[in-house]
Scaffold this active site. Sequence first.
Site, mmCIF file in Angstrom:
data_model
loop_
_atom_site.group_PDB
_atom_site.id
_atom_site.type_symbol
_atom_site.label_atom_id
_atom_site.label_comp_id
_atom_site.label_asym_id
_atom_site.label_seq_id
_atom_site.Cartn_x
_atom_site.Cartn_y
_atom_site.Cartn_z
ATOM 1 N N TYR A 156 0.892 -1.266 -0.071
ATOM 2 C CA TYR A 156 0.052 0.057 -0.046
ATOM 3 C C TYR A 156 0.863 1.223 0.297
ATOM 4 O O TYR A 156 1.893 1.234 0.693
ATOM 5 C CB TYR A 156 -0.950 -0.072 1.280
ATOM 6 C CG TYR A 156 -1.780 1.146 1.336
ATOM 7 C CD1 TYR A 156 -2.942 1.378 0.571
ATOM 8 C CD2 TYR A 156 -1.521 2.141 2.439
ATOM 9 C CE1 TYR A 156 -3.481 2.558 0.601
ATOM 10 C CE2 TYR A 156 -2.234 3.340 2.509
ATOM 11 C CZ TYR A 156 -3.584 3.418 1.603
ATOM 12 O OH TYR A 156 -4.234 4.431 1.769
ATOM 13 N N ASP A 251 9.196 2.698 -0.097
ATOM 14 C CA ASP A 251 8.112 3.283 0.664
ATOM 15 C C ASP A 251 8.335 2.899 2.191
ATOM 16 O O ASP A 251 8.139 1.751 2.591
ATOM 17 C CB ASP A 251 6.821 2.937 0.167
ATOM 18 C CG ASP A 251 5.825 3.670 1.108
ATOM 19 O OD1 ASP A 251 6.113 4.233 1.913
ATOM 20 O OD2 ASP A 251 4.558 3.639 0.572
ATOM 21 N N LYS A 279 4.383 8.794 8.947
ATOM 22 C CA LYS A 279 4.269 8.046 10.319
ATOM 23 C C LYS A 279 5.264 8.662 11.367
ATOM 24 O O LYS A 279 5.005 9.801 11.914
ATOM 25 C CB LYS A 279 4.090 6.593 10.230
ATOM 26 C CG LYS A 279 2.802 6.275 9.204
ATOM 27 C CD LYS A 279 2.585 4.682 9.106
ATOM 28 C CE LYS A 279 1.223 4.624 8.328
ATOM 29 N NZ LYS A 279 1.101 4.039 7.170
#
Length: 443
Positions: A156, A251, A279
């Site tokens: 994702y 990522d 994050k």
Amino acid sequence: MAVQTDKREKTQMVTTKSTAAFKAACRVMPGGVSSPVRAFRAVGGTPRVIAKGKGAVLTDVDGNSYIDYVGSWGPLILGHADERVVAAIDKAAAKGCSFGAPTEAETQLAELIVARVPSIEMVRFVNSGTEAAMSALRLARGHTGRNKIIKFEGCYHGHSDALLVQAGSGAMTFGAPSSPGVPAGTTADTLVLPYNDLDAVEAVLKTHAAQVAAVLIEPIAGNMGCVPPNTGYLEGLRRLCTENEVVLVFDEVMTGFRVSPGGAQELYGVQPDLTCLGKIVGGGLPLAAYGGRREIMEKVSPLGDVYQAGTLSGNPLATAAGIATLQALAEDDAYEALEAAAAKLAEGLRAAAEAAKVPTYHPRVGSMMGTFFSSAPVTDHATAGRCNTRAYAAFFHAMLDRGVYLAPSQFECLFVSLAHTDEQIEETIAASAEAFAAAAACR
Ligand SMILES: *Cc1c(COP(=O)(O)O)cnc(C)c1O
């Protein structure tokens, strides 16, 4: 902080306020949430509406407390409301929330990132992981003058159109949009391949290399549960990208500052050309970044002509939270402490599942881990798809009833923070013995 230290037993929790609050939310927000997974659709039931968090403990609006292993889906590696982070945000807020002009704090955070993440020489701040991945992709395309990208099934990278794709059938497929509203044309240049399958990448590059701008990957997949890379896989991707002049993008929105000070790239010793961060880098506030080799980053506007901008990007509150978090993580034994706590939890859960005779698989890298209800190892999206979702739902609810807050889907990671105490981990393991027994009934 009032941490409960009694053994967690199934209690008849009163959740009337949560239920009422969620009902009100559903009237004015789709599904009652700001992001779909929060709605508990994968496990059923009504989400707990959260009032506050402190350390490793979440408290809902009815006053029930939970040991939290979601950590806002990864950012809260120091736990909730860490005093250093709160103080930094307070101090910054008093001086103004946003200027839309350069600040020294942005440079300070950028310097911390460049010092810690091996492949990053320059960095651009954005507001979410979605934006970071979307922008890194635009940059890779602008840099190479090529259009196609390779991504992997089960990874994702946020919800931008070109990346919201699923694999079709067959070994090599061009992505089909996985949501209405995404035009097929937007995903036509996105190739979707199975994770952990180097031959698949090699085969595509053999025929399409001249058109491929980037290979985009979660170096440790964390959005189909926790799926680490096979030995040699990342090294192989690096070699194939170098040979074919394809931009390798890691990522690391989830793994950055999580699995080591310099992320997965430091842990495995493989340097990508571009890296996405999010994050943890924002310390719980909306901040993300993309960065990499100077030669490529110099193509970003205004230095280069690849356009990308943001009104609130690099805003003082988020940068203050990020700096405070990265500084706290620089303390001597932070990653050793995370490793020890996470190892203890993973081993405890594994042993409890075994004792309950439930077939489970517990992959872990540092303080991110998974609990798959599967008798076979999970190495990619196909094997993840064979897990028993009913058993996880039963396990999840049994844990929630005992005051342990796990991700409401087994295809998400469980995160240990520096705020989790030995006692809390022991309570969690004790609760899991009964919860695995409840799951054992779901074949
Ligand atoms: C969470 C996540 C994203 C998306 O970040 P948002 O801030 O939710 O947009 C992208 N990539 C990975 C690997 C993630 O874990």
